[in-house]
Motif scaffolding. Structure first.
Motif, mmCIF file in Angstrom:
data_model
loop_
_atom_site.group_PDB
_atom_site.id
_atom_site.type_symbol
_atom_site.label_atom_id
_atom_site.label_comp_id
_atom_site.label_asym_id
_atom_site.label_seq_id
_atom_site.Cartn_x
_atom_site.Cartn_y
_atom_site.Cartn_z
ATOM 1 N N GLU A 39 34.464 -5.172 41.495
ATOM 2 C CA GLU A 39 33.983 -3.945 42.258
ATOM 3 C C GLU A 39 34.641 -2.808 41.449
ATOM 4 O O GLU A 39 35.610 -2.861 40.690
ATOM 5 N N ALA A 41 34.690 1.400 41.803
ATOM 6 C CA ALA A 41 34.804 2.485 42.657
ATOM 7 C C ALA A 41 34.474 3.816 41.985
ATOM 8 O O ALA A 41 35.255 4.037 41.013
ATOM 9 N N TYR A 42 33.900 4.679 42.772
ATOM 10 C CA TYR A 42 33.571 6.224 41.882
ATOM 11 C C TYR A 42 34.003 7.038 42.923
ATOM 12 O O TYR A 42 33.619 7.266 44.067
ATOM 13 N N TYR A 43 34.836 7.864 42.414
ATOM 14 C CA TYR A 43 35.487 8.801 43.191
ATOM 15 C C TYR A 43 35.083 10.455 42.598
ATOM 16 O O TYR A 43 34.873 10.396 41.501
ATOM 17 N N LEU A 48 36.010 9.245 47.544
ATOM 18 C CA LEU A 48 35.062 7.911 47.408
ATOM 19 C C LEU A 48 33.826 7.903 47.714
ATOM 20 O O LEU A 48 33.432 8.052 48.870
ATOM 21 N N SER A 50 31.069 5.847 46.316
ATOM 22 C CA SER A 50 30.474 4.723 46.315
ATOM 23 C C SER A 50 31.282 3.351 45.520
ATOM 24 O O SER A 50 32.038 3.584 44.952
ATOM 25 N N VAL A 51 31.031 2.320 45.922
ATOM 26 C CA VAL A 51 31.589 0.859 45.580
ATOM 27 C C VAL A 51 30.223 0.058 45.068
ATOM 28 O O VAL A 51 29.391 -0.077 45.981
ATOM 29 N N PHE A 159 41.665 0.362 46.364
ATOM 30 C CA PHE A 159 41.295 1.314 45.574
ATOM 31 C C PHE A 159 42.028 2.567 45.493
ATOM 32 O O PHE A 159 42.682 3.088 44.575
ATOM 33 N N ASN A 174 37.347 1.834 50.658
ATOM 34 C CA ASN A 174 36.168 1.429 49.922
ATOM 35 C C ASN A 174 35.010 0.860 51.241
ATOM 36 O O ASN A 174 34.045 0.667 51.316
#
Length: 252
Positions: A39, A41-43, A48, A50-51, A159, A174
């Protein structure tokens, strides 16, 4: 004396100020890839956003672990190894390339990129890169800036815990975040090529709307299948796969 004071001030601003900026990650971006779950993860701004499910290396050693950064962004990167041009449906790199500076390379060897085999996502299949669905890497590509930090690890931690252990203060988990909405900027229509068209053809065929082949080329047969699907679902019959048709298909 005044010069010495200025030099000392600059020293503290450079070393301690830089550390504070990293720790807060406020207003900045961060990507974390956990190979244990495959996976990403975008911060953004410590939140956060999206995953995503991703594919990583066939062997644990293939996808490098550590702290890196995005060093280049390329649309339709050619696959030089087999001399396949960018944008070709045979290109295994998909339509977006986010190069990372891993193992002494400078975004030329390792990357977060799309792919022409959507069924590989979530699996351990790559030579070391991180694969995403084309439409999802498009979304990420549109957000991420060069120099965005990338953490790659294999962990049973959340995350948020991974971020904290690497010096980043972030919020949320997440489980609270869903994938981004349909990529409205990407509409599929006659003449288009690529892995998204291939996935469209697969979905249509599975639903009983034959495209007479799954080749990644949006030709007349795919157009006819789309129009029939749109008519049956009481959608606008125009052969254009926009947000409404994508949602009905479950494409994204």
């Amino acid at each position: 004396m005044r010069k010495i004071f200025i030099l000392i001030s600059l020293f503290f601003l450079f070393f301690f100020g830089a550390g504070m900026t990293k720790a807060s990650a406020g207003g900045k971006q961060l990507i974390i890839i956990n190979k244990a779950k495959n996976e990403l993860a975008y911060y953004e701004g410590s939140s956060l956003k999206s995953v995503f499910k991703v594919a990583t290396g066939r062997k644990p050693s293939y996808t490098p672990e550590g702290r890196f950064k995005i060093v280049n962004k390329i649309v339709n990167r050619p696959y030089y190894k087999k001399k396949i041009r960018g944008g070709d449906p045979r290109n295994p790199l998909g339509n977006r390339w986010l190069g990372i500076n891993a193992r002494g390379t400078w975004g030329t060897t390792y990357a977060i990129h799309g792919n022409n085999n959507p069924s590989s996502i979530g699996k351990y299949v790559s030579d070391g890169c991180i694969r995403m669905f084309d439409h999802e890497v498009e979304w990420l590509f549109s957000k991420v800036k060069v120099n965005t930090p990338v953490i790659i690890t294999t962990s049973n931690k959340s995350f948020q815990s991974i971020a904290y252990s690497n010096g980043y203060k972030v919020n949320g988990s997440n489980k609270q975040v869903s994938k981004p909405a349909v990529t409205t900027g990407t509409m599929l229509k006659k003449g288009h090529r690529g892995s998204e068209v291939k996935e469209l053809q697969r979905l249509l065929t599975n639903k009983g709307y034959s495209t007479k082949g799954i080749d990644g080329i949006y030709g007349s047969n795919t157009d006819k299948a789309v129009r029939k699907f749109q008519k049956d679902r009481k959608l606008k019959v125009d052969g254009v796969v926009g947000p409404a048709t994508k949602k009905a298909l479950g494409l994204f």
